[in-house]
Design a protein around this motif. Structure first.
Motif, PDB file in Angstrom:
ATOM      1  N   VAL A  58      -9.441  35.734  43.775  1.00 52.86           N
ATOM      2  CA  VAL A  58      -9.463  35.812  45.239  1.00 52.86           C
ATOM      3  C   VAL A  58      -8.059  35.626  45.810  1.00 52.86           C
ATOM      4  CG1 VAL A  58     -10.299  34.681  47.338  1.00 52.86           C
ATOM      5  CG2 VAL A  58     -11.869  35.070  45.420  1.00 52.86           C
ATOM      6  N   ILE A  59      -7.356  34.618  45.316  1.00 55.13           N
ATOM      7  CA  ILE A  59      -6.002  34.323  45.820  1.00 55.13           C
ATOM      8  C   ILE A  59      -5.056  35.481  45.558  1.00 55.13           C
ATOM      9  CG2 ILE A  59      -3.995  32.824  45.515  1.00 55.13           C
ATOM     10  CD1 ILE A  59      -5.970  30.527  44.944  1.00 55.13           C
ATOM     11  N   PHE A  60      -5.071  35.999  44.319  1.00 59.36           N
ATOM     12  CA  PHE A  60      -4.165  37.092  43.959  1.00 59.36           C
ATOM     13  C   PHE A  60      -4.515  38.382  44.700  1.00 59.36           C
ATOM     14  CE2 PHE A  60      -2.790  35.316  39.551  1.00 59.36           C
ATOM     15  CZ  PHE A  60      -1.925  34.449  40.207  1.00 59.36           C
ATOM     16  N   THR A  61      -5.809  38.618  44.909  1.00 59.53           N
ATOM     17  CA  THR A  61      -6.219  39.833  45.620  1.00 59.53           C
ATOM     18  C   THR A  61      -5.777  39.768  47.084  1.00 59.53           C
ATOM     19  OG1 THR A  61      -8.142  40.116  44.177  1.00 59.53           O
ATOM     20  CG2 THR A  61      -8.164  41.291  46.279  1.00 59.53           C
ATOM     21  N   LEU A  62      -5.977  38.619  47.725  1.00 57.42           N
ATOM     22  CA  LEU A  62      -5.545  38.467  49.113  1.00 57.42           C
ATOM     23  C   LEU A  62      -4.026  38.541  49.234  1.00 57.42           C
ATOM     24  CD1 LEU A  62      -7.936  35.605  50.319  1.00 57.42           C
ATOM     25  CD2 LEU A  62      -8.072  38.051  50.854  1.00 57.42           C
ATOM     26  N   GLY A  63      -3.331  38.100  48.190  1.00 60.05           N
ATOM     27  CA  GLY A  63      -1.867  38.169  48.190  1.00 60.05           C
ATOM     28  C   GLY A  63      -1.336  39.481  47.674  1.00 60.05           C
ATOM     29  N   GLN A  64      -2.254  40.451  47.470  1.00 64.00           N
ATOM     30  CA  GLN A  64      -1.905  41.790  46.975  1.00 64.00           C
ATOM     31  C   GLN A  64      -1.119  41.701  45.662  1.00 64.00           C
ATOM     32  OE1 GLN A  64       0.053  43.690  50.355  1.00 64.00           O
ATOM     33  NE2 GLN A  64      -1.917  44.502  51.058  1.00 64.00           N
ATOM     34  N   SER A  65      -1.595  40.835  44.775  1.00 63.88           N
ATOM     35  CA  SER A  65      -0.971  40.672  43.451  1.00 63.88           C
ATOM     36  C   SER A  65      -2.038  40.783  42.366  1.00 63.88           C
ATOM     37  CB  SER A  65      -0.265  39.319  43.354  1.00 63.88           C
ATOM     38  OG  SER A  65       0.719  39.177  44.359  1.00 63.88           O
ATOM     39  N   SER A  66      -2.880  41.785  42.490  1.00 62.56           N
ATOM     40  CA  SER A  66      -3.981  41.951  41.548  1.00 62.56           C
ATOM     41  C   SER A  66      -3.499  42.104  40.119  1.00 62.56           C
ATOM     42  CB  SER A  66      -4.827  43.169  41.930  1.00 62.56           C
ATOM     43  OG  SER A  66      -5.387  42.991  43.213  1.00 62.56           O
ATOM     44  N   GLU A  67      -2.311  42.711  39.953  1.00 63.32           N
ATOM     45  CA  GLU A  67      -1.795  42.922  38.600  1.00 63.32           C
ATOM     46  C   GLU A  67      -1.513  41.591  37.896  1.00 63.32           C
ATOM     47  OE1 GLU A  67       1.525  42.766  41.502  1.00 63.32           O
ATOM     48  OE2 GLU A  67      -0.351  43.891  41.356  1.00 63.32           O
ATOM     49  N   ALA A  68      -1.188  40.547  38.673  1.00 68.42           N
ATOM     50  CA  ALA A  68      -0.950  39.228  38.086  1.00 68.42           C
ATOM     51  C   ALA A  68      -2.249  38.652  37.529  1.00 68.42           C
ATOM     52  CB  ALA A  68      -0.351  38.282  39.122  1.00 68.42           C
ATOM     53  N   TYR A  69      -3.345  38.886  38.228  1.00 66.67           N
ATOM     54  CA  TYR A  69      -4.652  38.422  37.742  1.00 66.67           C
ATOM     55  C   TYR A  69      -5.036  39.163  36.460  1.00 66.67           C
ATOM     56  CZ  TYR A  69      -9.673  37.824  37.320  1.00 66.67           C
ATOM     57  OH  TYR A  69     -10.924  37.566  36.824  1.00 66.67           O
ATOM     58  N   VAL A  70      -4.813  40.472  36.434  1.00 66.33           N
ATOM     59  CA  VAL A  70      -5.131  41.272  35.242  1.00 66.33           C
ATOM     60  C   VAL A  70      -4.331  40.757  34.049  1.00 66.33           C
ATOM     61  CG1 VAL A  70      -4.990  43.568  34.203  1.00 66.33           C
ATOM     62  CG2 VAL A  70      -5.764  43.306  36.573  1.00 66.33           C
ATOM     63  N   TRP A  71      -3.047  40.454  34.283  1.00 66.27           N
ATOM     64  CA  TRP A  71      -2.204  39.919  33.203  1.00 66.27           C
ATOM     65  C   TRP A  71      -2.749  38.583  32.700  1.00 66.27           C
ATOM     66  CZ3 TRP A  71       0.445  35.294  32.922  1.00 66.27           C
ATOM     67  CH2 TRP A  71       1.323  35.151  31.832  1.00 66.27           C
ATOM     68  N   LEU A  72      -3.182  37.726  33.612  1.00 74.54           N
ATOM     69  CA  LEU A  72      -3.705  36.413  33.232  1.00 74.54           C
ATOM     70  C   LEU A  72      -4.947  36.547  32.355  1.00 74.54           C
ATOM     71  CD1 LEU A  72      -3.804  33.320  33.468  1.00 74.54           C
ATOM     72  CD2 LEU A  72      -5.096  33.613  35.605  1.00 74.54           C
ATOM     73  N   VAL A  73      -5.882  37.415  32.770  1.00 77.10           N
ATOM     74  CA  VAL A  73      -7.103  37.596  31.982  1.00 77.10           C
ATOM     75  C   VAL A  73      -6.788  38.221  30.627  1.00 77.10           C
ATOM     76  CG1 VAL A  73      -9.358  38.718  31.907  1.00 77.10           C
ATOM     77  CG2 VAL A  73      -8.527  37.753  34.052  1.00 77.10           C
ATOM     78  N   ASP A  74      -5.811  39.135  30.600  1.00 77.90           N
ATOM     79  CA  ASP A  74      -5.412  39.742  29.332  1.00 77.90           C
ATOM     80  C   ASP A  74      -4.871  38.702  28.351  1.00 77.90           C
ATOM     81  OD1 ASP A  74      -6.184  42.254  30.015  1.00 77.90           O
ATOM     82  OD2 ASP A  74      -4.180  42.988  30.556  1.00 77.90           O
ATOM     83  N   MET A  75      -4.314  37.619  28.868  1.00 77.04           N
ATOM     84  CA  MET A  75      -3.811  36.551  28.006  1.00 77.04           C
ATOM     85  C   MET A  75      -4.935  35.726  27.389  1.00 77.04           C
ATOM     86  SD  MET A  75      -0.511  36.677  27.798  1.00 77.04           S
ATOM     87  CE  MET A  75      -0.739  38.466  27.760  1.00 77.04           C
ATOM     88  N   LEU A  76      -6.167  35.943  27.890  1.00 78.25           N
ATOM     89  CA  LEU A  76      -7.325  35.195  27.384  1.00 78.25           C
ATOM     90  C   LEU A  76      -8.279  36.073  26.583  1.00 78.25           C
ATOM     91  CD1 LEU A  76      -8.131  33.171  30.647  1.00 78.25           C
ATOM     92  CD2 LEU A  76      -6.855  32.367  28.659  1.00 78.25           C
ATOM     93  N   ARG A  77      -8.243  37.379  26.806  1.00 80.55           N
ATOM     94  CA  ARG A  77      -9.123  38.304  26.091  1.00 80.55           C
ATOM     95  C   ARG A  77      -8.656  38.489  24.645  1.00 80.55           C
ATOM     96  NH1 ARG A  77     -11.869  41.978  29.878  1.00 80.55           N
ATOM     97  NH2 ARG A  77     -10.882  41.899  31.924  1.00 80.55           N
ATOM     98  N   LEU A  78      -9.608  38.793  23.770  1.00 80.87           N
ATOM     99  CA  LEU A  78      -9.280  39.113  22.383  1.00 80.87           C
ATOM    100  C   LEU A  78      -9.076  40.626  22.257  1.00 80.87           C
ATOM    101  CD1 LEU A  78      -9.052  38.267  19.373  1.00 80.87           C
ATOM    102  CD2 LEU A  78     -11.503  38.717  19.189  1.00 80.87           C
ATOM    103  N   PRO A  79      -7.876  41.086  21.882  1.00 78.91           N
ATOM    104  CA  PRO A  79      -7.646  42.529  21.740  1.00 78.91           C
ATOM    105  C   PRO A  79      -8.147  43.045  20.396  1.00 78.91           C
ATOM    106  CG  PRO A  79      -5.612  41.329  21.319  1.00 78.91           C
ATOM    107  CD  PRO A  79      -6.650  40.293  21.688  1.00 78.91           C
TER     108      PRO A  79
END
Length: 305
Positions: free
Chosen positions: A38-59
């Motif tokens: 929510v915070i990143f989307t409102l701050g128009q920084s959605s790519e930062a959220y995607v990066w954060l989740v990618d750091m937790l996902r198993l590739p």
């Protein structure tokens, strides 16, 4: 708000509350990611959220995994969808409380973690070894506690196959049939959009089955984890100031003896009369009527050859 945090802290610090702790960790990660999104989307920084989740996902790609080896653990504590975490945590709670009661909290943790790791290894292996999936390796990632929850569910079903759950609209059903149904469902969905995730469930399921079978034969697959848990606990355990008096030593000795007597490992092998008495109690009142010590004695008896 502080009251909510106090409730979380109180539940997390309770002794003999391992199952709730695992669920709380998953919930806290989920809520933290939700708030961050929510915070990143409102701050128009959605790519930062995607990066954060990618750091937790198993590739699925081995080369990408080498840069993020911690994801073999973090992925099974991470969820993004409300129904995903809700189903996984309910599944974990229903079966996890049986494992906790009969085998203790350490083995519950071992089943959860080993199942999650096995599911992750199965996921990476399947995407890289089976021709059907090899074209999908790039960009494929997994998250969610399903494989770890499957490990606990199949472990409980292997240990207590005839234990029954009362399901809404269906009535009492043995847990071995519930576990079998979800294994078949995962196999049936192995060629769908979440194919790798469903096949990873089978890695967790196999781990749960093997864990209990080895345990019944006297081999505990969780021993390396118990050592790591002991080291971790010692690092963060508060040590009381040392006061040497004869009386305090006696108190400590008494407390130690009580603790030892109460531990599952100290439960003596029951004789045939005790076993018959426990089985009679089960036939009259069901598994739920047994005390924790009776459940542990029943499990000890199952290990006797």
């Amino acid at each position: 708000m502080s009251g909510i945090f106090d409730d979380f802290k109180r539940e997390f610090t309770k002794t003999d509350n391992t199952l709730v702790r695992i669920i709380l960790i998953n919930v806290v990660v989920f809520l933290s990611l939700l708030l961050t999104k929510v915070i990143f989307t409102l701050g128009q920084s959605s790519e930062a959220y995607v990066w954060l989740v990618d750091m937790l996902r198993l590739p699925a790609a081995p080369r990408e995994f080498l840069y993020k080896p911690w994801t073999i653990i973090t992925y099974f504590f991470t969820h993004e969808e409300i129904f995903h975490i809700l189903f996984n945590m309910l599944f974990l709670y229903w079966f996890g409380r049986l494992v906790d009661e009969y085998l203790g909290s350490k083995r519950l943790i071992a089943l959860y973690i080993l199942g999650g790791i096995a599911g992750g290894v199965a996921y990476v292996a399947i995407y890289n070894l089976l021709p059907y999936f090899q074209s999908q390796v790039a960009g494929s990632q997994m998250l969610g506690a399903s494989a770890a929850a499957f490990s606990v569910a199949v472990g409980a079903s292997t240990l207590l196959p005839n234990y029954t759950f009362n399901l809404i609209f269906i009535g009492p059903i043995r847990i071995k049939y519930i576990a079998f149904f979800y294994i078949i469902l995962s196999l049936a969905q192995s060629i769908g959009p979440n194919a790798g995730g469903n096949l990873a469930h089978l890695g967790g399921a196999l781990t749960g089955f093997l864990f209990i079978k080895f345990l019944q034969n006297g081999t505990d697959m969780g021993k390396p984890l118990y050592v790591l848990m002991a080291i971790w606990n010692n690092l963060f355990r508060r040590r009381p100031p040392m006061r040497v008096t004869h009386r305090q030593k006696e108190v400590q000795r008494t407390a130690s003896a009580y603790s030892s007597a109460a531990s599952p490992a100290s439960v003596e092998m029951p004789d045939q009369d005790e076993i018959d008495s426990i089985l009679d109690k089960i036939s009259k009142s069901g598994y739920e009527s047994l005390t924790k010590e009776e459940k542990q004695k029943l499990f000890k008896a199952s290990q006797q050859k």
